[in-house]
Scaffold this motif. Structure first.
Motif, PDB file in Angstrom:
ATOM      1  N   LYS A 195      74.642  60.438  59.705  1.00 22.33           N
ATOM      2  CA  LYS A 195      74.433  59.502  60.803  1.00 22.33           C
ATOM      3  C   LYS A 195      75.776  58.927  61.254  1.00 22.33           C
ATOM      4  N   ASP A 196      75.986  58.935  62.576  1.00 23.74           N
ATOM      5  CA  ASP A 196      77.195  58.403  63.217  1.00 23.74           C
ATOM      6  C   ASP A 196      78.467  59.155  62.844  1.00 23.74           C
ATOM      7  N   LYS A 197      78.329  60.387  62.335  1.00 18.58           N
ATOM      8  CA  LYS A 197      79.492  61.212  62.019  1.00 18.58           C
ATOM      9  C   LYS A 197      79.512  62.430  62.944  1.00 18.58           C
ATOM     10  N   PRO A 198      80.696  62.875  63.369  1.00 14.84           N
ATOM     11  CA  PRO A 198      80.750  64.071  64.221  1.00 14.84           C
ATOM     12  C   PRO A 198      80.171  65.273  63.487  1.00 14.84           C
ATOM     13  N   SER A 199      79.208  65.936  64.097  1.00 19.08           N
ATOM     14  CA  SER A 199      78.488  67.021  63.435  1.00 19.08           C
ATOM     15  C   SER A 199      78.342  68.214  64.371  1.00 19.08           C
ATOM     16  N   THR A 200      78.133  69.373  63.791  1.00 20.96           N
ATOM     17  CA  THR A 200      77.951  70.606  64.549  1.00 20.96           C
ATOM     18  C   THR A 200      76.495  71.042  64.458  1.00 20.96           C
ATOM     19  N   PHE A 201      75.931  71.409  65.606  1.00 10.78           N
ATOM     20  CA  PHE A 201      74.532  71.822  65.682  1.00 10.78           C
ATOM     21  C   PHE A 201      74.427  73.198  66.322  1.00 10.78           C
ATOM     22  N   SER A 202      73.380  73.921  65.948  1.00  8.66           N
ATOM     23  CA  SER A 202      73.070  75.203  66.573  1.00  8.66           C
ATOM     24  C   SER A 202      71.790  75.049  67.387  1.00  8.66           C
ATOM     25  N   ASP A 203      71.841  75.489  68.644  1.00 11.98           N
ATOM     26  CA  ASP A 203      70.662  75.488  69.505  1.00 11.98           C
ATOM     27  C   ASP A 203      69.844  76.731  69.173  1.00 11.98           C
ATOM     28  N   ASN A 204      68.635  76.538  68.656  1.00 15.64           N
ATOM     29  CA  ASN A 204      67.833  77.668  68.189  1.00 15.64           C
ATOM     30  C   ASN A 204      67.412  78.605  69.313  1.00 15.64           C
ATOM     31  N   ALA A 205      67.281  78.096  70.518  1.00 15.28           N
ATOM     32  CA  ALA A 205      66.834  78.927  71.641  1.00 15.28           C
ATOM     33  C   ALA A 205      67.954  79.833  72.149  1.00 15.28           C
ATOM     34  N   SER A 206      69.127  79.268  72.353  1.00 13.04           N
ATOM     35  CA  SER A 206      70.235  80.018  72.943  1.00 13.04           C
ATOM     36  C   SER A 206      71.218  80.572  71.915  1.00 13.04           C
ATOM     37  N   GLY A 207      71.201  79.996  70.698  1.00  6.34           N
ATOM     38  CA  GLY A 207      72.164  80.402  69.691  1.00  6.34           C
ATOM     39  C   GLY A 207      73.524  79.758  69.856  1.00  6.34           C
ATOM     40  N   VAL A 209      76.429  76.756  69.964  1.00  5.65           N
ATOM     41  CA  VAL A 209      76.814  75.691  69.055  1.00  5.65           C
ATOM     42  C   VAL A 209      77.342  74.520  69.861  1.00  5.65           C
ATOM     43  N   PHE A 210      76.967  73.310  69.456  1.00  9.62           N
ATOM     44  CA  PHE A 210      77.458  72.130  70.165  1.00  9.62           C
ATOM     45  C   PHE A 210      77.757  71.012  69.179  1.00  9.62           C
ATOM     46  N   MET A 211      78.567  70.061  69.622  1.00  8.74           N
ATOM     47  CA  MET A 211      78.961  68.915  68.802  1.00  8.74           C
ATOM     48  C   MET A 211      78.169  67.682  69.219  1.00  8.74           C
ATOM     49  N   GLY A 212      77.974  66.781  68.269  1.00  7.08           N
ATOM     50  CA  GLY A 212      77.276  65.541  68.592  1.00  7.08           C
ATOM     51  C   GLY A 212      77.260  64.593  67.411  1.00  7.08           C
ATOM     52  N   PHE A 213      76.696  63.421  67.649  1.00  5.47           N
ATOM     53  CA  PHE A 213      76.557  62.396  66.625  1.00  5.47           C
ATOM     54  C   PHE A 213      75.075  62.088  66.438  1.00  5.47           C
ATOM     55  N   ILE A 214      74.597  62.142  65.194  1.00  4.04           N
ATOM     56  CA  ILE A 214      73.221  61.720  64.907  1.00  4.04           C
ATOM     57  C   ILE A 214      73.161  60.198  65.013  1.00  4.04           C
ATOM     58  N   LYS A 215      72.301  59.703  65.900  1.00  3.43           N
ATOM     59  CA  LYS A 215      72.186  58.258  66.109  1.00  3.43           C
ATOM     60  C   LYS A 215      70.925  57.663  65.481  1.00  3.43           C
ATOM     61  N   GLY A 216      69.957  58.530  65.178  1.00  3.89           N
ATOM     62  CA  GLY A 216      68.714  58.039  64.582  1.00  3.89           C
ATOM     63  C   GLY A 216      67.584  58.974  64.928  1.00  3.89           C
ATOM     64  N   ILE A 217      66.371  58.451  64.924  1.00  2.00           N
ATOM     65  CA  ILE A 217      65.194  59.248  65.275  1.00  2.00           C
ATOM     66  C   ILE A 217      64.339  58.487  66.265  1.00  2.00           C
ATOM     67  N   LEU A 224      67.705  62.105  67.365  1.00  2.00           N
ATOM     68  CA  LEU A 224      68.459  61.623  68.512  1.00  2.00           C
ATOM     69  C   LEU A 224      69.933  61.948  68.313  1.00  2.00           C
ATOM     70  N   ILE A 225      70.454  62.798  69.190  1.00  3.68           N
ATOM     71  CA  ILE A 225      71.842  63.250  69.090  1.00  3.68           C
ATOM     72  C   ILE A 225      72.609  62.786  70.320  1.00  3.68           C
ATOM     73  N   ARG A 233      70.415  63.407  73.466  1.00  3.73           N
ATOM     74  CA  ARG A 233      69.479  64.538  73.409  1.00  3.73           C
ATOM     75  C   ARG A 233      68.458  64.278  72.310  1.00  3.73           C
ATOM     76  N   GLU A 234      67.193  64.502  72.637  1.00  5.72           N
ATOM     77  CA  GLU A 234      66.093  64.298  71.694  1.00  5.72           C
ATOM     78  C   GLU A 234      65.563  65.665  71.291  1.00  5.72           C
ATOM     79  N   CYS A 235      65.626  65.986  69.983  1.00  3.35           N
ATOM     80  CA  CYS A 235      65.303  67.338  69.527  1.00  3.35           C
ATOM     81  C   CYS A 235      64.240  67.325  68.439  1.00  3.35           C
ATOM     82  N   ASP A 236      63.383  68.349  68.474  1.00  2.10           N
ATOM     83  CA  ASP A 236      62.462  68.512  67.355  1.00  2.10           C
ATOM     84  C   ASP A 236      62.990  69.619  66.432  1.00  2.10           C
ATOM     85  N   LEU A 237      62.279  69.862  65.347  1.00  2.00           N
ATOM     86  CA  LEU A 237      62.761  70.759  64.293  1.00  2.00           C
ATOM     87  C   LEU A 237      62.957  72.183  64.788  1.00  2.00           C
TER      88      LEU A 237
END
Length: 244
Positions: A195-207, A209-217, A224-225, A233-237
């Motif tokens: 939470k609140d740390k720079p993190s790397t995410f993979s978009d499952n649909a497109s493959g 990669v993007f950067m963001g901060f987890i802010k909560g749920i 919530l990224i 951005r609001e994402c589900d599993l």
């Protein structure tokens, strides 16, 4: 609490599902298996463990006081119940990796799978599957996996761990019944991995990669990224995977 102990079963969640279909199990019916041959995780993944070394169980929890869209509050309660149990046993650097994996440092030590039991059009109960790596120390080269023993060197009593988890779960159940959802959400977010740390995410649909901060749920349990352009951005599993 009614405990059913089995030597071997395909899945404790499936066993409880069949019980709920044929009857009405009492609240906090717990199925514990020494060996689980087809334990299931999130997104249909298989979860395997060495016989007799880990806590593989499912809990039948009557939960008709919340709406179907509020079921993630039970997921929060279960995650926190496991986390607080492990804190009591001195396991270090504990965090919840969204939605409900428990980590010690960067090692996954517990997974949770919650399935709703719908009667008519209402949520009647939930089947809470818990797979906790306890005394197993080899994971076939999976560097991300760990156990209580591999982390601390201590051999743990599985029954003692189970009883403490159920006790903690009953504590958090009181918050759900009292609809103390904001307090529950706040405690969950305080223990959220990265939470609140720079993190790397993979978009499952497109493959991609993007950067963001987890802010909560969100209220329904979506992640919530905050993106680099400050957009949220609001994402589900099914949408994203945290790469670290």
């Amino acid at each position: 609490m009614h405990i059913i102990k089995l030597n071997a079963i395909d899945s404790t969640n499936s066993y409880l599902r069949e019980l709920s279909t044929s009857g009405d199990p009492e609240d906090y019916t717990v199925v514990v298996a020494r060996e689980q041959t087809r334990g299931r995780g999130q997104m249909g993944t298989l979860w395997t463990s060495e016989p007799g070394k880990n806590l593989t169980c499912s809990v039948y929890k009557k939960i008709d006081c919340v709406r179907k869209e509020e079921i993630f509050f039970l997921s929060m309660a279960v995650s926190l119940a496991v986390l607080q149990t492990l804190k009591r046993f001195g396991i270090p650097q504990l965090k919840i990796k969204w939605p409900n994996d428990i980590l010690s440092a960067h090692h996954k030590i517990c997974g949770v799978l919650i399935e709703s039991v719908i009667k008519g059009d209402r949520l009647n109960a939930a089947i809470v599957g818990i797979g906790l790596n306890v005394n197993q120390t080899g994971f076939g080269g999976l560097s991300s996996a760990g156990s209580l023993k591999s982390i601390t060197g201590v051999h743990y009593n599985l029954d003692e761990l189970l009883n403490r988890i159920i006790s903690e779960l009953k504590h958090y159940e009181g918050m759900i019944v009292g609809r103390e959802f904001e307090l529950l959400k706040k405690e969950y977010e305080q223990n959220l991995f990265r939470k609140d740390k720079p993190s790397t995410f993979s978009d499952n649909a497109s493959g991609s990669v993007f950067m963001g901060f987890i802010k909560g749920i969100s209220e329904t349990g979506k992640l919530l990224i905050e993106l680099e352009d400050r957009m949220m951005r609001e994402c589900d599993l099914k949408e994203v995977k945290l790469m670290y």
